[in-house]
Design an enzyme around this catalytic site. Sequence first.
Site, PDB file in Angstrom:
ATOM      1  N   ASP A  44       0.907  -1.211  -0.252  1.00 45.45           N
ATOM      2  CA  ASP A  44       0.101  -0.141  -0.043  1.00 45.45           C
ATOM      3  C   ASP A  44       0.961   1.226  -0.020  1.00 45.45           C
ATOM      4  O   ASP A  44       0.211   2.469  -0.040  1.00 45.45           O
ATOM      5  CB  ASP A  44      -0.993  -0.165   1.139  1.00 45.45           C
ATOM      6  N   SER A  45       2.147   0.913  -0.023  1.00 43.21           N
ATOM      7  CA  SER A  45       3.151   2.180  -0.067  1.00 43.21           C
ATOM      8  C   SER A  45       3.019   2.861  -1.719  1.00 43.21           C
ATOM      9  O   SER A  45       3.443   3.962  -1.603  1.00 43.21           O
ATOM     10  CB  SER A  45       4.608   1.646   0.081  1.00 43.21           C
TER      11      SER A  45
ATOM     12  N   ASP B  41      -1.045  -6.190  -0.233  1.00 44.92           N
ATOM     13  CA  ASP B  41      -1.012  -5.589   0.839  1.00 44.92           C
ATOM     14  C   ASP B  41      -2.597  -5.299   1.311  1.00 44.92           C
ATOM     15  O   ASP B  41      -3.074  -4.416   0.374  1.00 44.92           O
ATOM     16  CB  ASP B  41      -0.166  -4.592   1.094  1.00 44.92           C
TER      17      ASP B  41
ATOM     18  N   LYS C 282      -0.969  -9.624   3.201  1.00 48.10           N
ATOM     19  CA  LYS C 282      -0.399  -9.002   4.462  1.00 48.10           C
ATOM     20  C   LYS C 282      -1.100  -8.205   5.100  1.00 48.10           C
ATOM     21  O   LYS C 282      -1.905  -7.526   4.496  1.00 48.10           O
ATOM     22  CB  LYS C 282       1.094  -8.348   3.923  1.00 48.10           C
TER      23      LYS C 282
ATOM     24  N   GLU D 188      -1.371  -5.439   8.815  1.00 51.07           N
ATOM     25  CA  GLU D 188      -0.957  -4.962   9.876  1.00 51.07           C
ATOM     26  C   GLU D 188      -1.366  -5.273  11.313  1.00 51.07           C
ATOM     27  O   GLU D 188      -2.464  -5.097  11.200  1.00 51.07           O
ATOM     28  CB  GLU D 188      -0.655  -3.458   9.623  1.00 51.07           C
TER      29      GLU D 188
ATOM     30  N   GLU E 269       9.067  -3.786  11.216  1.00 47.35           N
ATOM     31  CA  GLU E 269       9.539  -2.563  10.560  1.00 47.35           C
ATOM     32  C   GLU E 269       9.800  -1.533  11.717  1.00 47.35           C
ATOM     33  O   GLU E 269       9.019  -1.389  12.775  1.00 47.35           O
ATOM     34  CB  GLU E 269       8.192  -2.012   9.990  1.00 47.35           C
TER      35      GLU E 269
END
Length: 276
Positions: free
Chosen positions: A45-46, A84, A114, A116, A183
């Site tokens: 999502d970056s 993501d 993925k 978070e 991270e």
Amino acid sequence: MARVTVSVLKDKKKRKEKISMLTAYDYSLAGMVDEAGIDMILVGDSLGNVVLGYDNTLAVTMDDMIHHSKTVVRASKNAMVVGDMPFLSYHISKKEAVRNAGRFIQEAGCSAVKLEGGSERVDTVKAILDAQIPVMGHIGLTPQSVHQFGGFKVQGKDLETAKKLVEDARALDQAGVYCIVLECVPSELARRVTEEISVPTIGIGAGPYCDGQVLVINDMLGMFRGFTPKFVRKFANLEPLIMEALKNYKAEVEAGTFPAEEHCFTIKEEVLDRLY
């Protein structure tokens, strides 16, 4: 050569072989990442920052992610492609989380997703795993929680947050994730976590002791003009080369030297003569 699988990655940890991962968002770069032999491609999502121009990742949608994931899957043959899950795609309910995770597999062709979060995401992780979808965890600095953290800050530097990180890693490991991204955490803390849990750790700003590493491709190629984190090493500095090429193109177009004869197609003179 077949695509990298969960079992391949777990075997790498057992053999103490490092795992490589990079982000990619488009066909051209994803194809090169795959050809270079990178183990995993994260459609992160970056892309909100480096492709779409947002200040953070929070505005990225599921449709954005599916669109770019399809492109990366088409470009790659060997790397495991991980989708993501964006902000609010797995926060509202387990049912919605499973549906959205399923879109990455069914529509985009990804091999895993993925998400978070730590202990608070265990039930969601288990629900997605029940749908036979491999899940990658992500703890430490989680960019979707930027407002909660008060900015992009190193996590786990004091006893309380370090304990929380270890507990989160254990919880995700026990829940069944196949690897965990760490991270922006201190190197020695990342080493403790890596040694304790059974699944591979993938570091980004977490030092050399993780089982693998990931970087945003635009950062490591020196293509992004925005903020560059301390943990990024630029393996190339492409921005000045790209700028030089763009300026040369403009100059040659304006001077009439491009296109030259070798860039042009021909037609027989007799055909031209019969046009009118």
